[in-house]
Motif scaffolding. Sequence first.
Motif, mmCIF file in Angstrom:
data_model
loop_
_atom_site.group_PDB
_atom_site.id
_atom_site.type_symbol
_atom_site.label_atom_id
_atom_site.label_comp_id
_atom_site.label_asym_id
_atom_site.label_seq_id
_atom_site.Cartn_x
_atom_site.Cartn_y
_atom_site.Cartn_z
ATOM 1 N N MET A 24 0.851 -1.189 0.000
ATOM 2 C CA MET A 24 0.000 0.000 0.000
ATOM 3 C C MET A 24 0.890 1.244 0.000
ATOM 4 O O MET A 24 1.563 1.541 0.989
ATOM 5 N N ALA A 25 0.909 1.920 -1.129
ATOM 6 C CA ALA A 25 1.711 3.145 -1.223
ATOM 7 C C ALA A 25 0.911 4.322 -0.686
ATOM 8 O O ALA A 25 -0.310 4.388 -0.878
ATOM 9 N N PRO A 26 1.545 5.263 -0.008
ATOM 10 C CA PRO A 26 0.835 6.474 0.419
ATOM 11 C C PRO A 26 0.319 7.228 -0.797
ATOM 12 O O PRO A 26 0.834 7.072 -1.904
ATOM 13 N N PRO A 27 -0.708 8.012 -0.629
ATOM 14 C CA PRO A 27 -1.225 8.770 -1.773
ATOM 15 C C PRO A 27 -0.161 9.716 -2.331
ATOM 16 O O PRO A 27 0.722 10.179 -1.609
ATOM 17 N N ASP A 28 -0.258 9.948 -3.625
ATOM 18 C CA ASP A 28 0.692 10.859 -4.267
ATOM 19 C C ASP A 28 0.588 12.264 -3.670
ATOM 20 O O ASP A 28 -0.475 12.690 -3.205
ATOM 21 N N ARG A 29 1.744 12.957 -3.699
ATOM 22 C CA ARG A 29 1.781 14.356 -3.292
ATOM 23 C C ARG A 29 2.199 15.202 -4.490
ATOM 24 O O ARG A 29 2.799 14.701 -5.439
ATOM 25 N N TRP A 30 1.887 16.500 -4.422
ATOM 26 C CA TRP A 30 2.210 17.419 -5.506
ATOM 27 C C TRP A 30 3.255 18.420 -5.011
ATOM 28 O O TRP A 30 3.123 19.002 -3.936
ATOM 29 N N ILE A 31 4.297 18.595 -5.803
ATOM 30 C CA ILE A 31 5.443 19.407 -5.395
ATOM 31 C C ILE A 31 5.617 20.562 -6.381
ATOM 32 O O ILE A 31 5.524 20.367 -7.597
ATOM 33 N N VAL A 32 5.863 21.718 -5.839
ATOM 34 C CA VAL A 32 6.342 22.822 -6.684
ATOM 35 C C VAL A 32 7.864 22.637 -6.775
ATOM 36 O O VAL A 32 8.574 22.768 -5.773
ATOM 37 N N TYR A 33 8.331 22.328 -7.943
ATOM 38 C CA TYR A 33 9.668 21.740 -8.117
ATOM 39 C C TYR A 33 10.526 22.586 -9.067
ATOM 40 O O TYR A 33 10.010 23.135 -10.050
ATOM 41 N N MET A 34 11.827 22.582 -8.752
ATOM 42 C CA MET A 34 12.818 23.170 -9.649
ATOM 43 C C MET A 34 13.966 22.169 -9.784
ATOM 44 O O MET A 34 14.484 21.670 -8.797
ATOM 45 N N GLY A 35 14.395 21.906 -10.986
ATOM 46 C CA GLY A 35 15.455 20.933 -11.230
ATOM 47 C C GLY A 35 15.186 20.208 -12.555
ATOM 48 O O GLY A 35 14.273 20.580 -13.285
ATOM 49 N N ARG A 36 15.856 19.130 -12.888
ATOM 50 C CA ARG A 36 17.055 18.618 -12.237
ATOM 51 C C ARG A 36 18.271 19.460 -12.639
ATOM 52 O O ARG A 36 18.377 19.947 -13.753
ATOM 53 N N TYR A 37 19.237 19.531 -11.693
ATOM 54 C CA TYR A 37 20.457 20.280 -11.954
ATOM 55 C C TYR A 37 21.591 19.317 -12.249
ATOM 56 O O TYR A 37 21.606 18.176 -11.808
#
Length: 232
Positions: free
Chosen positions: A122-135
Amino acid sequence: MLLRTTALALLFANGAYFAWSQGLLAPVGLAPESAREPQRLEQQIRPEALRVAPAAPAASGPEPAAPAPPAAPTIPAAQAEAPAPTVACLQAGPFDNAQAQALRQALGAGGVPASAWSLEPMAPPDRWIVYMGRYNDTEALEKKRAELRALRVDTAPITQPALAPGLSLGVFSTQEAANEHLAQLARRGVRTARVVAEHREPTAARLRLPAADAALREQVQGLLAGRPLAPC
């Protein structure tokens, strides 16, 4: 005169006919033929050929009805329609990794067939990220962090391998909330951030019995330390 003579003649004729029909003139040989003996015997033709047939036997009563075939033995309803055993899909959980491992060992030791159950991650529910990358490297990552710090934007390192090295500018449970935060950052001068989904690894498991009858349910329930089994 003629009429009187005719009337007397008719009267005499009627009297003579009456006397003849009643046999009053039999002594003088004038009388109708009699059907009584012995004249009847003289009229018979070959009386010796007459035979008296035996009387027909009296008609008997209605023939007795044929005996009815023996009735089939009565089968009790409980035996005639025995209910099929109830089978249902059942599940229990969640169990964390340690609990799932202990349950796996208990099911094996308890003799529960491996084909009758499974532990589904059982995977935890997905989360949404404000993301910058990949570097490309750590130097580029730190340079971007410094720029964001100057804009008074908080950042956190990314731990998910598919997104590292990168920076998280916020984590949200819904995509709508992440998009709203991204719009706020854009008004503060952040230009290259975007919203991405973070798929987290399973941290728990669920016990599943796809076709459990009453015996299996009772056997497994005793190994769950009070955890209830519920329909799938």
